[in-house]
Enzyme design. Structure first.
Site, PDB file in Angstrom:
ATOM      1  N   SER A   1       0.682  -1.268   0.189  1.00  0.00           N
ATOM      2  CA  SER A   1       0.110  -0.085  -0.523  1.00  0.00           C
ATOM      3  C   SER A   1       0.784   1.188   0.197  1.00  0.00           C
ATOM      4  O   SER A   1       1.829   1.041   0.688  1.00  0.00           O
ATOM      5  CB  SER A   1      -0.722   0.025   1.239  1.00  0.00           C
ATOM      6  OG  SER A   1      -1.223   1.087   1.718  1.00  0.00           O
TER       7      SER A   1
ATOM      8  N   TYR B   1      -3.196   0.147   9.575  1.00  0.00           N
ATOM      9  CA  TYR B   1      -3.035  -0.230   9.039  1.00  0.00           C
ATOM     10  C   TYR B   1      -1.382  -0.012   7.994  1.00  0.00           C
ATOM     11  O   TYR B   1      -1.233  -0.711   6.905  1.00  0.00           O
ATOM     12  CB  TYR B   1      -3.683   0.373   7.612  1.00  0.00           C
ATOM     13  CG  TYR B   1      -4.323   0.013   6.477  1.00  0.00           C
ATOM     14  CD1 TYR B   1      -3.391   0.814   4.917  1.00  0.00           C
ATOM     15  CD2 TYR B   1      -4.876  -1.257   5.776  1.00  0.00           C
ATOM     16  CE1 TYR B   1      -3.880   0.377   4.116  1.00  0.00           C
ATOM     17  CE2 TYR B   1      -5.155  -1.414   4.271  1.00  0.00           C
ATOM     18  CZ  TYR B   1      -4.441  -0.529   3.823  1.00  0.00           C
ATOM     19  OH  TYR B   1      -4.620  -1.075   2.439  1.00  0.00           O
TER      20      TYR B   1
HETATM   21  P1  NAP Z   1     -11.366  -5.159  -0.032  1.00  0.00           P
HETATM   22  O1  NAP Z   1     -12.613  -4.630  -1.813  1.00  0.00           O
HETATM   23  O2  NAP Z   1     -12.302  -4.679   0.995  1.00  0.00           O
HETATM   24  O3  NAP Z   1     -11.596  -6.399  -0.789  1.00  0.00           O
HETATM   25  C1  NAP Z   1     -11.163  -7.052   0.060  1.00  0.00           C
HETATM   26  C2  NAP Z   1     -11.576  -8.337   0.232  1.00  0.00           C
HETATM   27  O4  NAP Z   1     -10.441  -9.455   1.280  1.00  0.00           O
HETATM   28  C3  NAP Z   1     -12.963  -8.961   0.708  1.00  0.00           C
HETATM   29  O5  NAP Z   1     -14.041 -10.183  -0.001  1.00  0.00           O
HETATM   30  C4  NAP Z   1     -12.332  -9.541   1.988  1.00  0.00           C
HETATM   31  O6  NAP Z   1     -13.908  -9.917   2.411  1.00  0.00           O
HETATM   32  C5  NAP Z   1     -12.061  -9.990   2.388  1.00  0.00           C
HETATM   33  N1  NAP Z   1     -11.091 -10.754   3.572  1.00  0.00           N
HETATM   34  C6  NAP Z   1     -10.552 -10.258   3.916  1.00  0.00           C
HETATM   35  N2  NAP Z   1     -10.184 -10.075   5.201  1.00  0.00           N
HETATM   36  C7  NAP Z   1     -10.618 -11.851   4.594  1.00  0.00           C
HETATM   37  C8  NAP Z   1      -9.706 -13.114   5.669  1.00  0.00           C
HETATM   38  N3  NAP Z   1     -10.065 -12.284   7.086  1.00  0.00           N
HETATM   39  N4  NAP Z   1     -10.536 -13.832   4.929  1.00  0.00           N
HETATM   40  C9  NAP Z   1     -10.408 -13.705   3.795  1.00  0.00           C
HETATM   41  N5  NAP Z   1     -11.111 -13.498   3.103  1.00  0.00           N
HETATM   42  C10 NAP Z   1     -10.632 -11.431   4.298  1.00  0.00           C
HETATM   43  O7  NAP Z   1     -10.446  -4.622  -0.436  1.00  0.00           O
HETATM   44  P2  NAP Z   1      -9.838  -4.337  -1.794  1.00  0.00           P
HETATM   45  O8  NAP Z   1      -9.836  -2.025  -2.355  1.00  0.00           O
HETATM   46  O9  NAP Z   1     -10.109  -4.522  -3.155  1.00  0.00           O
HETATM   47  O10 NAP Z   1      -7.761  -4.264  -1.396  1.00  0.00           O
HETATM   48  C11 NAP Z   1      -7.376  -5.823  -2.149  1.00  0.00           C
HETATM   49  C12 NAP Z   1      -6.802  -5.134  -0.823  1.00  0.00           C
HETATM   50  O11 NAP Z   1      -5.421  -4.351  -1.514  1.00  0.00           O
HETATM   51  C13 NAP Z   1      -6.227  -5.380   0.243  1.00  0.00           C
HETATM   52  O12 NAP Z   1      -5.109  -5.857   0.455  1.00  0.00           O
HETATM   53  C14 NAP Z   1      -5.601  -4.139   0.388  1.00  0.00           C
HETATM   54  O13 NAP Z   1      -5.405  -3.779   1.732  1.00  0.00           O
HETATM   55  C15 NAP Z   1      -5.274  -3.138  -0.718  1.00  0.00           C
HETATM   56  N6  NAP Z   1      -5.009  -1.988  -1.162  1.00  0.00           N
HETATM   57  C16 NAP Z   1      -5.976  -1.573  -1.713  1.00  0.00           C
HETATM   58  C17 NAP Z   1      -6.138  -0.798  -2.026  1.00  0.00           C
HETATM   59  C18 NAP Z   1      -7.504   0.069  -2.739  1.00  0.00           C
HETATM   60  O14 NAP Z   1      -7.132   1.891  -2.394  1.00  0.00           O
HETATM   61  N7  NAP Z   1      -8.518   0.039  -2.601  1.00  0.00           N
HETATM   62  C19 NAP Z   1      -4.554   0.376  -1.946  1.00  0.00           C
HETATM   63  C20 NAP Z   1      -3.679  -0.067  -1.873  1.00  0.00           C
HETATM   64  C21 NAP Z   1      -3.911  -1.623  -1.147  1.00  0.00           C
HETATM   65  P3  NAP Z   1     -14.747  -9.234   3.494  1.00  0.00           P
HETATM   66  O15 NAP Z   1     -16.102  -8.341   2.085  1.00  0.00           O
HETATM   67  O16 NAP Z   1     -15.599 -10.111   4.191  1.00  0.00           O
HETATM   68  O17 NAP Z   1     -14.086  -8.112   3.449  1.00  0.00           O
HETATM   69  C1  GCO Z   2      -6.677   5.239   3.489  1.00  0.00           C
HETATM   70  C2  GCO Z   2      -7.151   4.447   2.585  1.00  0.00           C
HETATM   71  C3  GCO Z   2      -5.642   3.832   1.751  1.00  0.00           C
HETATM   72  C4  GCO Z   2      -5.685   2.907   0.416  1.00  0.00           C
HETATM   73  C5  GCO Z   2      -4.511   1.903   0.459  1.00  0.00           C
HETATM   74  C6  GCO Z   2      -3.623   3.450  -0.473  1.00  0.00           C
HETATM   75  O1  GCO Z   2      -8.009   5.096   4.325  1.00  0.00           O
HETATM   76  O2  GCO Z   2      -6.153   5.594   3.286  1.00  0.00           O
HETATM   77  O3  GCO Z   2      -7.832   3.310   2.445  1.00  0.00           O
HETATM   78  O4  GCO Z   2      -5.053   3.117   2.828  1.00  0.00           O
HETATM   79  O5  GCO Z   2      -6.569   1.938   0.588  1.00  0.00           O
HETATM   80  O6  GCO Z   2      -3.622   1.438   1.086  1.00  0.00           O
HETATM   81  O7  GCO Z   2      -2.694   2.692  -0.771  1.00  0.00           O
END
Ligand code: NAP
Ligand code: GCO
Length: 263
Positions: free
Chosen positions: A144, A157
């Site tokens: 992230s 986080y």
């Molecule tokens: P998301 O929409 O919240 O999807 C996360 C998925 O992981 C959901 O299906 C969630 O299920 C599942 N999950 C959560 N806890 C779990 C567990 N204990 N066992 C199995 N599955 C579980 O998140 P996303 O935005 O796609 O992000 C995916 C990854 O990218 C995460 O690691 C997040 O931190 C990272 N990330 C996201 C962003 C962003 O801007 N979106 C940026 C940087 C990094 P539930 O629906 O039940 O929660």
């Molecule tokens: C926040 C956001 C971010 C993104 C992502 C950025 O609240 O700052 O959720 O943390 O999820 O991780 O890279």
């Protein structure tokens, strides 16, 4: 086969029912990989299966809480029996709790660390022995911006994602000798359910303050989409990255390079 081909490979994407995990899985499938995913309950798995089918991706879905070491061990054994040895692990499952640190309970803090850091450790340690036997493997940890930067309300986080960056480097250090490459993808701000609260329109219809801030803070001038992560995932899953190890590939539209626009 081209250097980006994943034909004959088995990829496990954790939390892959929707969002970033789903998009990366579809990209890995397009490159030839067989897709396995898990999510936390059957409804999400069923939702994911329907979504993969709609995309023409034959995926196998399993219910598994990735924080549960015994459940992960059982799942990996089942995947190896039903599909085969996992070649590519994408540690994607993750949660966030946006709470000012002094108001956050230790329980909430621990829950975020459990899913975002302990679970990638559990999943990686469970798949590595078979990768060693096979003589190759790819582990991709979804880090992230918060692997490098802090901001208000995301202490747990950021601690988890900072730890995940170093776990990535340590797996690369400890298991690179077995032709296992462990790298990270550090998405910028991506439009998914996880960041929806940061993009909600205000009562008067104006953009969310964070939305305006983030767009100005990003040289690309936009939020990322899940499709922006597909190419980096295919690259790090393929033999094109066989000499890339312990690297965090930031896919952020330039955020980390940019001091920010002068007001
Ligand atoms: P998301 O929409 O919240 O999807 C996360 C998925 O992981 C959901 O299906 C969630 O299920 C599942 N999950 C959560 N806890 C779990 C567990 N204990 N066992 C199995 N599955 C579980 O998140 P996303 O935005 O796609 O992000 C995916 C990854 O990218 C995460 O690691 C997040 O931190 C990272 N990330 C996201 C962003 C962003 O801007 N979106 C940026 C940087 C990094 P539930 O629906 O039940 O929660
Ligand atoms: C926040 C956001 C971010 C993104 C992502 C950025 O609240 O700052 O959720 O943390 O999820 O991780 O890279």
């Amino acid at each position: 086969m081209g250097i980006f081909s994943l034909k004959g490979k088995i990829a496990w994407i954790t939390g892959g029912s929707y969002g970033i995990g789903f998009a990366m899985a579809c990209g890995l499938a397009q490159a030839g990989a067989a897709i396995v995913f898990n999510d936390i309950n059957q409804d999400l798995v069923d939702r994911g299966l329907a979504a993969y089918k709609e995309k023409g991706v034959e995926a196998r879905g399993y219910v598994c809480d990735v924080t549960d070491e015994a459940a992960v061990a059982a799942l990996v054994q089942r995947i190896e029996q039903e599909v085969g040895v996992i070649d590519i692990l994408v540690n994607n499952a993750g949660i966030i709790k946006r709470i000012p640190m002094t108001e956050m309970s230790a329980k909430d803090f621990r829950q975020v660390i459990d899913v975002d850091l302990n679970a990638p450790f559990i999943c990686a340690k469970t798949v590595i022995p078979a990768m060693i036997k096979k003589g190759s493997g790819k582990i991709i940890n979804i880090c992230s911006m918060m692997s490098e930067l802090g901001r208000e309300t995301v202490s747990a986080y950021a601690a988890a994602k900072g730890g995940l960056k170093m776990l990535t480097r340590n797996i690369a250090s400890e298991y690179g000798q077995y032709n296992i490459q462990c790298n990270g993808i550090g998405p910028g701000y991506i439009a998914t359910p996880q960041t929806a609260p940061l993009r909600e329109k205000q009562a008067d219809g104006s953009p969310h303050p964070f939305d305006s801030f983030l767009t100005a803070r990003t040289p690309a001038g936009r939020w990322g989409t899940t499709d922006d992560l597909v190419g980096p995932a295919v690259f790090l899953a393929s033999r094109a990255s066989d000499f890339v190890n312990g690297h965090i590939l930031y896919v952020d539209g330039g955020i980390l390079a940019y001091i920010g626009k002068q007001p």
